[in-house]
Design an enzyme around this catalytic site. Structure first.
Site, PDB file in Angstrom:
ATOM      1  N   VAL A 106       0.841  -1.204   0.000  1.00 35.43           N
ATOM      2  CA  VAL A 106       0.000   0.000   0.000  1.00 35.43           C
ATOM      3  C   VAL A 106       0.875   1.251   0.000  1.00 35.43           C
ATOM      4  O   VAL A 106       0.388   2.352   0.207  1.00 35.43           O
ATOM      5  CB  VAL A 106      -0.935  -0.012   1.239  1.00 35.43           C
ATOM      6  CG1 VAL A 106      -1.927  -1.175   1.154  1.00 35.43           C
ATOM      7  CG2 VAL A 106      -0.153  -0.091   2.555  1.00 35.43           C
ATOM      8  N   HIS A 122      -4.441  -4.104  -2.501  1.00 38.40           N
ATOM      9  CA  HIS A 122      -4.835  -3.719  -1.134  1.00 38.40           C
ATOM     10  C   HIS A 122      -4.934  -2.210  -0.951  1.00 38.40           C
ATOM     11  O   HIS A 122      -4.868  -1.721   0.174  1.00 38.40           O
ATOM     12  CB  HIS A 122      -3.857  -4.323  -0.114  1.00 38.40           C
ATOM     13  CG  HIS A 122      -3.924  -5.821  -0.043  1.00 38.40           C
ATOM     14  ND1 HIS A 122      -2.975  -6.593   0.595  1.00 38.40           N
ATOM     15  CD2 HIS A 122      -4.842  -6.689  -0.531  1.00 38.40           C
ATOM     16  CE1 HIS A 122      -3.316  -7.875   0.487  1.00 38.40           C
ATOM     17  NE2 HIS A 122      -4.429  -7.955  -0.196  1.00 38.40           N
ATOM     18  N   GLY A 190       8.902 -11.388  -2.127  1.00 33.56           N
ATOM     19  CA  GLY A 190       8.717 -10.751  -0.821  1.00 33.56           C
ATOM     20  C   GLY A 190       7.329 -10.873  -0.241  1.00 33.56           C
ATOM     21  O   GLY A 190       6.874  -9.965   0.437  1.00 33.56           O
ATOM     22  N   ASN A 216      12.598 -14.771  -1.943  1.00 32.58           N
ATOM     23  CA  ASN A 216      12.275 -14.517  -0.536  1.00 32.58           C
ATOM     24  C   ASN A 216      13.386 -15.164   0.295  1.00 32.58           C
ATOM     25  O   ASN A 216      13.705 -16.338   0.084  1.00 32.58           O
ATOM     26  CB  ASN A 216      10.911 -15.155  -0.188  1.00 32.58           C
ATOM     27  CG  ASN A 216      10.361 -14.664   1.132  1.00 32.58           C
ATOM     28  OD1 ASN A 216      11.088 -14.496   2.103  1.00 32.58           O
ATOM     29  ND2 ASN A 216       9.063 -14.444   1.181  1.00 32.58           N
TER      30      ASN A 216
HETATM   31  P1  NAD Z   1       4.242 -10.293   5.153  1.00 34.68           P
HETATM   32  O1  NAD Z   1       4.658  -9.234   6.099  1.00 34.68           O
HETATM   33  O2  NAD Z   1       3.273 -11.312   5.554  1.00 34.68           O
HETATM   34  O3  NAD Z   1       5.507 -11.086   4.600  1.00 34.68           O
HETATM   35  C1  NAD Z   1       6.617 -10.468   4.111  1.00 34.68           C
HETATM   36  C2  NAD Z   1       7.521 -11.494   3.437  1.00 34.68           C
HETATM   37  O4  NAD Z   1       8.652 -10.789   2.945  1.00 34.68           O
HETATM   38  C3  NAD Z   1       8.055 -12.590   4.362  1.00 34.68           C
HETATM   39  O5  NAD Z   1       7.837 -13.855   3.776  1.00 34.68           O
HETATM   40  C4  NAD Z   1       9.555 -12.293   4.465  1.00 34.68           C
HETATM   41  O6  NAD Z   1      10.351 -13.453   4.556  1.00 34.68           O
HETATM   42  C5  NAD Z   1       9.814 -11.581   3.167  1.00 34.68           C
HETATM   43  N1  NAD Z   1      10.938 -10.662   3.173  1.00 34.68           N
HETATM   44  C6  NAD Z   1      11.457  -9.947   4.196  1.00 34.68           C
HETATM   45  N2  NAD Z   1      12.500  -9.202   3.768  1.00 34.68           N
HETATM   46  C7  NAD Z   1      12.625  -9.449   2.435  1.00 34.68           C
HETATM   47  C8  NAD Z   1      13.512  -8.958   1.433  1.00 34.68           C
HETATM   48  N3  NAD Z   1      14.461  -8.070   1.713  1.00 34.68           N
HETATM   49  N4  NAD Z   1      13.354  -9.414   0.163  1.00 34.68           N
HETATM   50  C9  NAD Z   1      12.378 -10.329  -0.138  1.00 34.68           C
HETATM   51  N5  NAD Z   1      11.517 -10.815   0.780  1.00 34.68           N
HETATM   52  C10 NAD Z   1      11.652 -10.374   2.050  1.00 34.68           C
HETATM   53  O7  NAD Z   1       3.726  -9.498   3.888  1.00 34.68           O
HETATM   54  P2  NAD Z   1       2.691  -9.853   2.778  1.00 34.68           P
HETATM   55  O8  NAD Z   1       2.769 -11.296   2.420  1.00 34.68           O
HETATM   56  O9  NAD Z   1       2.874  -8.862   1.732  1.00 34.68           O
HETATM   57  O10 NAD Z   1       1.215  -9.669   3.419  1.00 34.68           O
HETATM   58  C11 NAD Z   1       0.800  -9.006   4.529  1.00 34.68           C
HETATM   59  C12 NAD Z   1      -0.061  -7.781   4.320  1.00 34.68           C
HETATM   60  O11 NAD Z   1       0.647  -6.698   4.854  1.00 34.68           O
HETATM   61  C13 NAD Z   1      -0.369  -7.368   2.936  1.00 34.68           C
HETATM   62  O12 NAD Z   1      -1.725  -7.370   2.830  1.00 34.68           O
HETATM   63  C14 NAD Z   1       0.105  -5.922   2.770  1.00 34.68           C
HETATM   64  O13 NAD Z   1      -0.976  -5.116   2.318  1.00 34.68           O
HETATM   65  C15 NAD Z   1       0.441  -5.491   4.145  1.00 34.68           C
HETATM   66  N6  NAD Z   1       1.658  -4.684   4.334  1.00 34.68           N
HETATM   67  C16 NAD Z   1       2.098  -3.821   3.379  1.00 34.68           C
HETATM   68  C17 NAD Z   1       3.267  -3.094   3.588  1.00 34.68           C
HETATM   69  C18 NAD Z   1       3.737  -2.132   2.522  1.00 34.68           C
HETATM   70  O14 NAD Z   1       2.935  -1.601   1.767  1.00 34.68           O
HETATM   71  N7  NAD Z   1       5.042  -1.884   2.425  1.00 34.68           N
HETATM   72  C19 NAD Z   1       4.002  -3.271   4.747  1.00 34.68           C
HETATM   73  C20 NAD Z   1       3.519  -4.157   5.713  1.00 34.68           C
HETATM   74  C21 NAD Z   1       2.355  -4.877   5.476  1.00 34.68           C
END
Ligand code: NAD
Length: 257
Positions: A106, A122, A190, A216
């Protein structure tokens, strides 16, 4: 200089590929300093579980708390910059005749990196909408009230994101489904592969006989099913992938970074 090894056969999986679909999750923005939901939250918010804040029930119960959590995250996002992973995906978009970038994020960092067409499953934390009418509000109201009220109907405004238990935007979801079912390679980057319906997209692609590549550092439920599980951070793997696709002479061996 350290060598990054690309899993054998991964670059060859792109041979004669015109249609690439990419799904990204919070992990791609981790290297921009935006915590994933599974990382411990820092500071003030460390005692809250994000999955208990990102729900319609939490907003009903305590709208101020939820609004302030999003205000804190919006601040984090506004200070963040796209990283090498986001930039590599923006460059990859130009290399494939049919390229779909589907994101669960997001934060808007893909657009900031130059990706032109992003399917946001999302929503986007930088936008707000009316909690009653679902209409996006363009101008941020100038008020001390938290959360602010809709200038049209007076109901509370909320972030324009999809909370746990809510439906996804129909058009983005349909386009994502279409991209997954017609791609030749599906790249999952990721994401924990736990949050539905996005978690189903690689399986749609698999049924359509696409090759599945996961990037990942940690294993996920998708890992055993993927044709290639590349356990590297996105900011390392994606630039290496881009470089190897641009220079076929490096495509079979290790790359330098
Ligand atoms: P998640 O937090 O469940 O998982 C994140 C994944 O990223 C993990 O499997 C982890 O091992 C991996 N990861 C961590 N560092 C990494 C890197 N440097 N390179 C590659 N992979 C890496 O996130 P999700 O599966 O996207 O789902 C959770 C929900 O959280 C989503 O619905 C999303 O909308 C929301 N969210 C979004 C943000 C954002 O917009 N940046 C941040 C936090 C959560």
């Amino acid at each position: 200089m350290s060598a990054i090894s690309i899993p054998p056969g991964l670059i060859q999986a792109f041979d004669h590929v015109d249609r690439l679909a990419v799904l990204t999750g919070a992990g791609i923005s981790a290297e921009s300093g935006i915590p994933t939901f599974r990382e411990a939250q820092t500071g003030l918010w460390s005692r809250y579980n994000p999955e208990d804040l990102a729900t319609p029930q939490a907003f009903q119960r305590d709208p101020r708390l939820v609004w302030e959590w999003y205000a804190w995250r919006r601040e984090l996002v506004s200070r963040a910059a796209p990283n090498a992973g986001h930039l590599a995906l923006a460059a990859l978009e130009l290399r494939f005749p049919e390229f779909s970038l589907i994101t669960q994020n997001v934060d808007g960092l893909h657009q900031q990196a130059g990706s032109r067409r992003v399917l946001e499953l999302h929503g986007n934390i930088r936008r707000i909408r009316c909690s009653a009418e679902n209409i996006t509000v363009e101008a941020w109201p100038d008020t001390q009230e938290i959360p602010p009220r809709c200038p049209q109907c007076g109901e509370r405004l909320r972030p324009d994101v999809v909370w746990f238990g809510e439906s996804l935007p129909r058009q983005a979801l349909e386009s994502a489904w279409q991209a997954a079912s017609s791609c030749q390679v599906f790249l999952s980057v990721g994401t924990s592969s736990l949050v539905e319906p996005a978690a189903s997209l690689p399986y749609i692609a698999m049924r359509a006989e696409a090759k599945i590549i996961e990037i990942n550092p940690q294993p996920t439920p998708l890992t055993p099913q993927a044709d290639f599980a590349w356990q590297q951070p996105a900011g390392v793997a994606l630039p290496a992938l881009l470089a190897a696709l641009q220079n076929p002479f490096t495509s079979t061996g290790a790359l330098s970074a």
